[in-house]
Design a protein around this motif. Structure first.
Motif, mmCIF file in Angstrom:
data_model
loop_
_atom_site.group_PDB
_atom_site.id
_atom_site.type_symbol
_atom_site.label_atom_id
_atom_site.label_comp_id
_atom_site.label_asym_id
_atom_site.label_seq_id
_atom_site.Cartn_x
_atom_site.Cartn_y
_atom_site.Cartn_z
ATOM 1 N N GLY A 65 11.340 -88.787 57.569
ATOM 2 C CA GLY A 65 10.538 -88.841 56.365
ATOM 3 C C GLY A 65 11.318 -89.457 55.228
ATOM 4 O O GLY A 65 12.439 -89.947 55.402
ATOM 5 N N LYS A 66 10.730 -89.443 54.042
ATOM 6 C CA LYS A 66 11.360 -89.995 52.846
ATOM 7 C C LYS A 66 11.438 -88.921 51.764
ATOM 8 O O LYS A 66 10.604 -88.024 51.696
ATOM 9 N N PHE A 67 12.447 -89.061 50.916
ATOM 10 C CA PHE A 67 12.673 -88.108 49.827
ATOM 11 C C PHE A 67 12.494 -88.834 48.503
ATOM 12 O O PHE A 67 13.253 -89.749 48.176
ATOM 13 N N ILE A 68 11.467 -88.427 47.759
ATOM 14 C CA ILE A 68 11.166 -89.004 46.445
ATOM 15 C C ILE A 68 11.424 -87.944 45.384
ATOM 16 O O ILE A 68 10.957 -86.810 45.507
ATOM 17 N N VAL A 69 12.152 -88.320 44.339
ATOM 18 C CA VAL A 69 12.523 -87.369 43.289
ATOM 19 C C VAL A 69 11.944 -87.814 41.951
ATOM 20 O O VAL A 69 11.918 -89.014 41.629
ATOM 21 N N VAL A 70 11.488 -86.847 41.180
ATOM 22 C CA VAL A 70 11.020 -87.096 39.810
ATOM 23 C C VAL A 70 12.029 -86.473 38.858
ATOM 24 O O VAL A 70 12.335 -85.281 38.957
ATOM 25 N N GLU A 71 12.549 -87.283 37.955
ATOM 26 C CA GLU A 71 13.571 -86.836 37.005
ATOM 27 C C GLU A 71 13.098 -87.047 35.574
ATOM 28 O O GLU A 71 12.166 -87.807 35.313
ATOM 29 N N GLY A 72 13.795 -86.402 34.625
ATOM 30 C CA GLY A 72 13.492 -86.611 33.219
ATOM 31 C C GLY A 72 13.839 -85.405 32.376
ATOM 32 O O GLY A 72 14.061 -84.307 32.896
ATOM 33 N N LEU A 73 13.885 -85.624 31.086
ATOM 34 C CA LEU A 73 14.143 -84.541 30.148
ATOM 35 C C LEU A 73 12.970 -83.573 30.105
ATOM 36 O O LEU A 73 11.877 -83.865 30.598
ATOM 37 N N GLU A 74 13.199 -82.431 29.481
ATOM 38 C CA GLU A 74 12.115 -81.491 29.217
ATOM 39 C C GLU A 74 10.993 -82.214 28.471
ATOM 40 O O GLU A 74 11.249 -82.999 27.568
ATOM 41 N N GLY A 75 9.754 -81.935 28.887
ATOM 42 C CA GLY A 75 8.619 -82.538 28.205
ATOM 43 C C GLY A 75 8.294 -83.949 28.643
ATOM 44 O O GLY A 75 7.441 -84.602 28.036
ATOM 45 N N LEU A 123 11.388 -90.393 34.364
ATOM 46 C CA LEU A 123 10.423 -90.405 33.266
ATOM 47 C C LEU A 123 11.201 -90.340 31.961
ATOM 48 O O LEU A 123 11.714 -89.290 31.589
ATOM 49 N N ASP A 124 11.292 -91.461 31.291
ATOM 50 C CA ASP A 124 12.127 -91.564 30.101
ATOM 51 C C ASP A 124 11.337 -91.222 28.846
ATOM 52 O O ASP A 124 10.309 -91.837 28.555
ATOM 53 N N VAL A 125 11.840 -90.225 28.101
ATOM 54 C CA VAL A 125 11.176 -89.787 26.880
ATOM 55 C C VAL A 125 12.224 -89.550 25.793
ATOM 56 O O VAL A 125 13.346 -89.118 26.088
ATOM 57 N N ASP A 126 11.866 -89.845 24.559
ATOM 58 C CA ASP A 126 12.736 -89.535 23.434
ATOM 59 C C ASP A 126 12.917 -88.021 23.371
ATOM 60 O O ASP A 126 11.936 -87.268 23.456
ATOM 61 N N PRO A 127 14.151 -87.531 23.239
ATOM 62 C CA PRO A 127 14.382 -86.085 23.229
ATOM 63 C C PRO A 127 13.589 -85.338 22.155
ATOM 64 O O PRO A 127 13.166 -84.207 22.388
#
Length: 205
Positions: free
Chosen positions: A3-13, A135-139
């Motif tokens: 199988g494949k491993f997909i990860v979702v990353e990012g700051l809180e919110g 997922l890039d978001v301003d802190p």
């Protein structure tokens, strides 16, 4: 077939939860068997470590303690859920993985890069996701969204400067790995989801 491993990353919110659900729905619709995981957590022992990491202790939590607890939980999850699922041909969608430690403890806490690299090598033995969506978001925006969900945990209360350092490390590392795709999480949810759909469908193809 593995199988494949997909990860979702990012700051809180950043909107990881809704993106996790979207990815899972796309993969399921394409005929994949899918598991979701989260870090720290995902097994009984790893969830207990998560509780330990997140709560506000009446003592100083050393940066090295936080780091090693994160890796202890990660190894438990990898050993008991992720790797067995991949060997069965299932796809795994993870809410955070090693990139979080590199960004939060390495960037935010300022732990030496060589220590980070050594611990990663010992714990993961070269294992890495097939695809990571950052997922890039301003802190400032992310923390405001997080506050809207309720009381912040110990890490979420680390302060704006901490999250600015964390974001900077995230983006630095993303620029060094073509398996990490940066998604602008400052867009509307509809636009974010459209970008995610394109990315996942291209990856499946």
């Amino acid at each position: 077939m593995s199988g494949k491993f997909i990860v979702v990353e990012g700051l809180e919110g950043a909107g990881k939860s809704s993106v996790m659900s979207l990815i899972t729905a796309i993969l399921t619709a394409s005929g994949k068997t899918v598991q979701q995981t989260r870090e720290p957590g995902g097994t009984p022992m790893a969830e207990a470590i998560r509780d330990c990491v997140k709560q506000n202790w009446q003592e100083t939590v050393a940066e090295q303690t936080e780091l090693m607890l994160m890796y202890a939980a990660r190894v438990q999850l990898l050993t008991n859920r992720i790797q067995p699922a991949l060997k069965r041909g299932e796809w795994v969608v993870g809410d955070r993985h090693d990139l979080s430690s590199q960004a939060y403890q390495g960037g935010g806490r300022g732990i030496d890069r060589e220590i980070m690299a050594q611990l990663k090598a010992v714990a993961l033995k070269g294992f890495s996701p097939d695809l990571t969506l950052l997922l890039d978001v301003d802190p400032v925006v992310g923390l405001e969204r997080a506050r809207g969900r309720g009381e912040l945990d110990r890490i979420e209360m680390a302060g704006l400067a901490f999250f600015e350092r964390t974001r900077a490390r995230y983006l630095e590392l993303a620029g060094q790995d073509d398996r990490i795709v940066v998604i602008n999480a400052m867009q509307s949810m509809e636009e974010v989801h459209a970008d995610v759909k394109r990315c996942i469908k291209e990856f499946i193809a």
